[in-house]
Enzyme design. Structure first.
Site, short mmCIF file in Angstrom:
data_model
loop_
_atom_site.label_atom_id
_atom_site.label_comp_id
_atom_site.label_asym_id
_atom_site.label_seq_id
_atom_site.Cartn_x
_atom_site.Cartn_y
_atom_site.Cartn_z
N ALA A 152 0.83 -1.21 0.00
CA ALA A 152 0.00 0.00 0.00
C ALA A 152 0.86 1.26 0.00
O ALA A 152 0.58 2.23 -0.73
CB ALA A 152 -0.93 -0.01 1.21
N TYR A 153 1.90 1.28 0.79
CA TYR A 153 2.78 2.44 0.90
C TYR A 153 3.53 2.66 -0.42
O TYR A 153 3.60 3.79 -0.92
CB TYR A 153 3.77 2.21 2.04
CG TYR A 153 4.64 3.39 2.38
CD1 TYR A 153 4.08 4.57 2.87
CD2 TYR A 153 6.02 3.32 2.26
CE1 TYR A 153 4.87 5.65 3.23
CE2 TYR A 153 6.83 4.39 2.61
CZ TYR A 153 6.26 5.55 3.10
OH TYR A 153 7.05 6.62 3.43
N ALA A 154 4.07 1.57 -0.97
CA ALA A 154 4.81 1.67 -2.23
C ALA A 154 3.91 2.19 -3.35
O ALA A 154 4.32 3.04 -4.16
CB ALA A 154 5.39 0.30 -2.60
N LYS A 157 3.25 5.92 -2.81
CA LYS A 157 4.45 6.73 -3.05
C LYS A 157 4.77 6.84 -4.54
O LYS A 157 5.16 7.91 -5.02
CB LYS A 157 5.65 6.12 -2.31
CG LYS A 157 5.66 6.42 -0.81
CD LYS A 157 5.65 7.91 -0.54
CE LYS A 157 5.88 8.25 0.93
NZ LYS A 157 5.64 9.68 1.20
#
Length: 250
Positions: A152-154, A157
């Site tokens: 989710a973070y990748a 970003k």
């Protein structure tokens, strides 16, 4: 005083990299508005900033409330009469294996990172157009390298990097530069984690060519100052790796 009298917004400014950049920018003459949900910590950082730059301010805001994000920009422009720099630093996520990542995990990452970045950029655009200002967004090695448990973070970003490059291409003619920092820094959260997992932390540090994690103010702050200053006027759409050489983009 590279940022003398520049009006700056920094989201997630109450701690970590955000507060480090805020101190670095204030020392270069900027009027800094830090935005955060943590009121106690935000006011503590504000007290420090006002000793350096008396006109600095703290805005308590929940960045997941999209319909209110424009109020952040409105408040800053009302106080300072302009906006020169928007720094979209705030972002939260959960670490989960790819196959276990849920819609809620994806929504949490995009709602705290991507969407605030997107909507604040839109709200800031007319003011940055007037000031020929700057946008500083944040990427991560999680997205650049596809680090485990960071689905989710990748994703969020890399989505931020994508819209940053689009805005750089569209807004360049107005004198607005849009750049991205991809940092590694020793924040309070990382420090607490390192004490719980010392062996893992040391293994990660050993892979950093400079053999240490960056300091939010001394290492990341000057890069933010550079991107916010006139020195970077002819740079846009770039990802600057402030990570001790961990990832070398070719």
């Amino acid at each position: 005083m590279k940022l003398k009298d520049k009006a700056v917004i920094i989201t997630g400014g109450a701690g970590g990299i955000g507060s480090g950049m805020a101190r670095a920018m204030a020392k270069e003459g900027a009027k800094v508005a830090i935005v955060d949900l943590n009121e106690e910590q935000g006011n503590a950082v504000l007290s420090e900033l006002q000793e350096i730059s008396p006109d600095s301010m703290f805005i308590k805001a929940d960045l997941t409330e999209r319909e209110k994000l424009h109020e952040i920009v409105d408040t800053v422009v009302e106080k300072y009469g302009k906006l020169d720099v928007l720094v979209n630093n705030a972002h939260a996520s959960r670490q989960v294996n790819f196959e276990d990542t849920t819609q809620a995990d994806m929504d949490f990452s995009f709602d705290t990172g991507f969407y605030p970045t997107f909507y604040l950029m839109q709200s800031a655009f007319p003011h940055l157009k007037e000031s020929k200002g700057s946008v500083i967004n944040f990427a991560s090695g999680a997205g650049l390298e596809g680090q485990k448990t960071q689905t989710a973070y990748a994703a969020a970003k890399e989505a931020i990097r994508a819209i940053s490059k689009v805005a750089a291409n569209e807004w360049g003619e107005y004198g607005i530069n849009v750049n991205i920092i991809s940092p590694i820094a020793m924040t309070p959260g990382v420090e607490a984690w390192s004490k719980e997992h010392p062996e893992t932390f040391e293994a990660i540090v050993s892979k950093v060519p400079m053999k240490r994690w960056g300091d939010p103010e001394k290492d990341i702050g000057p890069i933010a100052v550079f991107l916010a200053s006139e020195d970077s006027n002819y740079m846009t759409g770039q990802t600057l790796m402030a990570d001790g050489g961990s990832i070398q983009i070719r």
